[in-house]
Write an enzyme that holds these catalytic residues in place. Structure first.
Site, PDB file in Angstrom:
ATOM      1  N   ASP A  90      35.983  65.525  68.634  1.00 49.21           N
ATOM      2  CA  ASP A  90      37.374  65.061  68.681  1.00 49.21           C
ATOM      3  C   ASP A  90      37.658  64.041  67.586  1.00 49.21           C
ATOM      4  O   ASP A  90      38.819  63.751  67.286  1.00 49.21           O
ATOM      5  CB  ASP A  90      37.680  64.416  70.032  1.00 49.21           C
ATOM      6  CG  ASP A  90      37.669  65.411  71.174  1.00 49.21           C
ATOM      7  OD1 ASP A  90      38.123  66.547  70.979  1.00 49.21           O
ATOM      8  OD2 ASP A  90      37.199  65.054  72.272  1.00 49.21           O
ATOM      9  N   ASP A  98      48.940  64.172  63.451  1.00 51.16           N
ATOM     10  CA  ASP A  98      48.188  63.189  64.237  1.00 51.16           C
ATOM     11  C   ASP A  98      48.523  61.752  63.839  1.00 51.16           C
ATOM     12  O   ASP A  98      47.726  60.836  64.078  1.00 51.16           O
ATOM     13  CB  ASP A  98      46.681  63.445  64.107  1.00 51.16           C
ATOM     14  CG  ASP A  98      45.873  62.817  65.237  1.00 51.16           C
ATOM     15  OD1 ASP A  98      46.407  62.743  66.356  1.00 51.16           O
ATOM     16  OD2 ASP A  98      44.720  62.403  64.999  1.00 51.16           O
ATOM     17  N   ASP A 105      49.833  68.659  69.771  1.00 51.26           N
ATOM     18  CA  ASP A 105      50.229  67.241  69.813  1.00 51.26           C
ATOM     19  C   ASP A 105      51.461  66.902  68.981  1.00 51.26           C
ATOM     20  O   ASP A 105      51.928  65.761  69.024  1.00 51.26           O
ATOM     21  CB  ASP A 105      49.074  66.322  69.364  1.00 51.26           C
ATOM     22  CG  ASP A 105      47.852  66.423  70.250  1.00 51.26           C
ATOM     23  OD1 ASP A 105      47.951  67.008  71.344  1.00 51.26           O
ATOM     24  OD2 ASP A 105      46.789  65.926  69.841  1.00 51.26           O
TER      25      ASP A 105
END
Length: 329
Positions: free
Chosen positions: A303, A126, A163
């Protein structure tokens, strides 16, 4: 002049026609026998595993203890839906992760169910944002190998590194990401597991760009790719995006995260308000490259520290209740 087939010729013709029809029936039966799901779909005829120790299940128990019967009922309903189990090195490091997944697979096998795992431990995860963390480049493949060894021979499904490819350019480590994801595909698929490489979502960037990354990461050696993980885009929008990618990756199959996409997306990805639970996990009927709708991001888990939410991955009762209410639960 019309010709009439000799009796022998007519008999042969009838036998041939019957054989063709029989083959068609068998072929159609392979699909219809699974409710219209193709027999080679990894989810055909399978019941997905429900983790009895999920955060939703724990929240239901806590609400029951506190006397909040209405909230408990909602949390129990969410907890009853099969949802991916996220594997992170922060919670289950090298040396422990193997035992953890082995125990879950054992529970699933006793119930005749198939678990879905999300592997989420890639280096510089991330890009250091809300879900930052992950392992070093040296330890990451060791951790993944421990997972693969523990799951070898099972029918577990893997969602690989949400991601990671979509963020590779932003994280300025495209080559490293491609190498790490590709090596993980080889390790996990080599253990006989069904692997979907994460492909971001339809709001992120052009399908052609993602297809190029997937091809370089080895999607041809995996079952395919996943989209909309931890996001809110509508299913039809994701299908359009995923079908375009599939056409550029040799027909790779895909799954869509529908856990929180019941009201579609506002364009905001971090704890947006007014969202709703989406379609429950199910195999997709034959006729497209989509294998299934899944709940990958567990509804009710934050989130990140935005829009009033707690740390990423932590249970957030208010959010779970809103998602359920907006879905008409």
């Amino acid at each position: 002049m019309n010709r009439v087939l000799p009796r022998v010729g007519l008999g042969v013709a009838v036998v041939a026609i019957v054989a063709v029809l029989g083959a068609m029936v068998v072929g159609i039966g392979a699909i219809l026998g699974q409710g219209g799901v193709a027999s080679d779909n990894p989810f055909a005829g399978k019941t997905l595993f429900v983790d009895p120790d999920s955060k939703a299940a724990t929240a239901a128990k806590d609400a029951t203890t506190a006397g909040d019967t209405a909230d408990a009922a909602t949390f129990e309903k969410i907890a009853a839906v099969p949802t991916a189990i996220w594997l992170t090195p922060e919670k289950h490091p090298t040396g422990e992760i193997g035992g953890y997944v082995s125990d879950l697979v054992g529970q699933a096998e006793k119930l005749g169910q198939s678990p879905v795992f999300t592997v989420y431990g890639i280096p510089n995860r991330d890009c250091g944002n809300y879900s930052g963390g992950g392992l070093s480049a040296e330890e990451y493949p060791v951790w993944v190998q421990e997972i693969a060894s523990a799951l070898s021979g099972s029918d577990a499904v893997i969602i690989l590194e949400p991601d990671a490819l979509a963020l590779a350019d932003e994280c300025d480590n495209v080559d490293e990401r491609l190498s790490e994801v590709g090596a993980s595909v080889d390790t996990l698929a080599g253990a006989g597991l069904t692997v979907y490489i994460d492909a971001g979502h339809s709001n992120w960037g052009p399908a052609a760009d993602m297809a190029d990354l997937l091809n370089k990461a080895g999607v041809s050696r995996a079952r395919g790719f996943s989209t909309n993980v931890s996001n809110y885009n509508s299913t039809d929008r994701e299908q359009y995006y995923a079908n375009e990618i599939s056409g550029l990756t040799g027909g790779a199959h895909y799954v869509i995260d529908t856990g929180r996409n019941g009201n579609g997306s506002t364009g905001e990805w971090c704890n947006p308000s007014g969202r709703a639970l989406g379609a429950e996990p199910a195999a997709t009927k034959s006729g497209s490259a989509q294998d299934a709708n899944l709940w990958v991001k567990p509804p009710g888990e934050s989130d990140g520290e935005c829009n009033g939410g707690p740390v990423a991955g932590e249970w957030w009762s208010a959010n779970a209740l809103e998602l359920a209410a907006d879905a008409g639960w």
